[in-house]
Scaffold this motif. Structure first.
Motif, PDB file in Angstrom:
ATOM      1  N   GLY A 191       1.964  18.623 -35.871  1.00  0.00           N
ATOM      2  CA  GLY A 191       1.265  17.368 -35.647  1.00  0.00           C
ATOM      3  C   GLY A 191       1.143  17.087 -34.160  1.00  0.00           C
ATOM      4  O   GLY A 191       1.624  17.867 -33.333  1.00  0.00           O
ATOM      5  N   PRO A 192       0.500  15.979 -33.805  1.00  0.00           N
ATOM      6  CA  PRO A 192       0.249  15.690 -32.394  1.00  0.00           C
ATOM      7  C   PRO A 192       1.540  15.611 -31.579  1.00  0.00           C
ATOM      8  O   PRO A 192       1.643  16.213 -30.511  1.00  0.00           O
ATOM      9  CB  PRO A 192      -0.457  14.325 -32.434  1.00  0.00           C
ATOM     10  N   GLN A 194       4.640  16.707 -32.311  1.00  0.00           N
ATOM     11  CA  GLN A 194       5.362  17.972 -32.258  1.00  0.00           C
ATOM     12  C   GLN A 194       4.675  18.944 -31.298  1.00  0.00           C
ATOM     13  O   GLN A 194       5.322  19.648 -30.530  1.00  0.00           O
ATOM     14  CB  GLN A 194       5.466  18.581 -33.655  1.00  0.00           C
ATOM     15  N   GLU A 202      -2.190  22.240 -31.355  1.00  0.00           N
ATOM     16  CA  GLU A 202      -1.835  21.243 -32.365  1.00  0.00           C
ATOM     17  C   GLU A 202      -1.841  21.779 -33.783  1.00  0.00           C
ATOM     18  O   GLU A 202      -1.167  21.237 -34.634  1.00  0.00           O
ATOM     19  CB  GLU A 202      -2.778  20.044 -32.246  1.00  0.00           C
ATOM     20  N   ARG A 203      -2.586  22.789 -34.063  1.00  0.00           N
ATOM     21  CA  ARG A 203      -2.584  23.233 -35.453  1.00  0.00           C
ATOM     22  C   ARG A 203      -1.792  24.526 -35.671  1.00  0.00           C
ATOM     23  O   ARG A 203      -1.756  25.051 -36.781  1.00  0.00           O
ATOM     24  CB  ARG A 203      -4.020  23.394 -35.971  1.00  0.00           C
TER      25      ARG A 203
END
Lengths: 241, 241
Positions: A191-192, A194, A202-203
């Motif tokens: 997630g953003p 983390q 981000e992914r």
DNA sequence: GAGTGAAACATGTATATACATGCCATGTCA
DNA sequence: TGACATGGCATGTATATACATGTTTCACTC
């Protein structure tokens, strides 16, 4: 004037509790020698068979070590469950050799009443909970993000812990006479937050270990996010008795 | 004319062996009721306390179930280690509700002398090894790839197993009196073959469970690759005695 | 001083006995 | 027929006793 509790539990259970209390309080340190069976018979006022059964069960549970003809000793903290070596990332980095440096940053540390997310984890809903966010580094590269929800009342001196030197899971393992452990392992896209903390896209995938520990009715939770690219893994080895 | 062995082990151990032998041979089936303590006293010729100790220990080890006032029963096969529910993906899909369909394709099944990769897993290097590759589907979408290296000599009727209906880990768990278990969990980018079999992009993350089981000196290995996008997770719960 | 043996002491096992506790089937009484 | 009491039987605990087995210590002997 007995040192045993006055609950309704059987006598041998009281003897076990008595021994465990002395170990837990530190009165009988690791590897220390316990009073002999006959000493306990005299001081506790129960028969030797009862003492013997208590000590035998504590031995088979890993709390004691007994040597015939010699005595009974406090066993080193046992590997109470599998997955205990999990995520002891400080040690792992240290074991890789001298040229690697382990680091830790404590990002956030607050005590607050349990919000919804924590109630969902079945925390005791009344008392405040210690929430901390820790990032582990190797050579200044963040490799792991730890998010902890711990009830400080549960763990003695938890708030005094030095997170940079002691592996937290190891510490928790040591101090909490856990009644149940749950592990959930998954791989999820970051997630953003983390992604920001682990300095990763981000992914990209995170390896997530969710660890939930019961001690009686109270619960402690540790979530560990590991950057997949860091190639760390979580391992365990279990050897049944 | 006692039914107990004549080895040098203590009496209560012989009683335990006697009970375990009867369970293992199937003479006392699962959930069957054992002879009462007094029956065993008469038939085995030992005191009730000795029988009681044996049965108590077998109970705490999970082999028996005892109910005061009722009797002693053969316990269902115990969860011998944590992480046993891991990867029982057939059940997981079934539990999601009626609209999901679980499927399995057995891709490859050969018996061959252990190649290098298997020797690295410490297999018995002499005997041939059963190697199978299985893909699990949910609604025709592949979600998991299982790669197994099993010594057929170890598991009775392993080769007759129907992989589509029985969770393999569960089956192995049931049949092998395992002496040691090792789990390694990591998240790795999919290689070419895994990507093809799971119909996923080649560098996307897989959640990988590597499971190594010892039974004496022989080893069985199961590697499980789960597509991250499938959102399956691996879980375990451990409840110490 | 070195070696030996026995005493002292630790845990380990086995038994007999007694009583506590829980479940169930049987039989009695309403 | 239903409710209840009771006895029988199962496991659970606690104790005293006896002996087995392994270790340490210490005094005695050579």
């Amino acid at each position: 004037m007995s040192a045993l509790s006055d609950t309704a539990s059987p006598l041998y259970e009281k003897v076990k509790d008595f021994v465990l209390a002395n170990i837990g309080s530190g009165k009988w340190a690791q590897n220390a020698r316990l009073p002999s069976e006959n000493d306990l018979v005299n001081s506790l006022g129960v028969s030797r068979m009862t003492v013997h059964r208590a000590l035998r069960e504590l031995t088979s549970e890993g709390h004691l070590r007994r040597v015939q003809g010699v005595g009974t000793f406090v066993a080193p903290p046992k590997a109470q469950s599998t997955l205990i070596e999990v995520s002891n990332i400080i040690n792992e980095i240290r074991d890789r050799g001298g040229k690697h440096r382990a680091g830790v940053i404590l990002l956030e540390r607050i005590e607050h009443p349990a919000p919804a997310i924590i109630r969902a984890f079945e925390f005791d809903q009344v008392k405040p909970v210690d929430h901390s966010l820790v990032v582990h580094f190797e050579n200044d590269v963040p490799v792991q993000l730890e998010e902890r929800y711990v009830n400080p009342a549960l763990v003695p001196h938890y708030l005094d812990q030095d997170f940079t030197s002691i592996a937290t899971l190891e510490y928790l393992q040591r101090c909490t006479p856990l009644t149940e452990v749950e592990h959930l392992i998954s791989a999820l896209p970051a997630g953003p937050e983390q992604a920001r903390l682990l300095q990763m896209p981000e992914r990209d995938s995170c390896l997530v270990l969710h660890r939930k520990t019961w001690t009686g009715a109270t619960v402690a939770t540790v979530n560990t996010f590991t950057h997949v690219g860091s190639r760390y893994s979580l391992g365990s080895r279990y050897r049944p008795t």
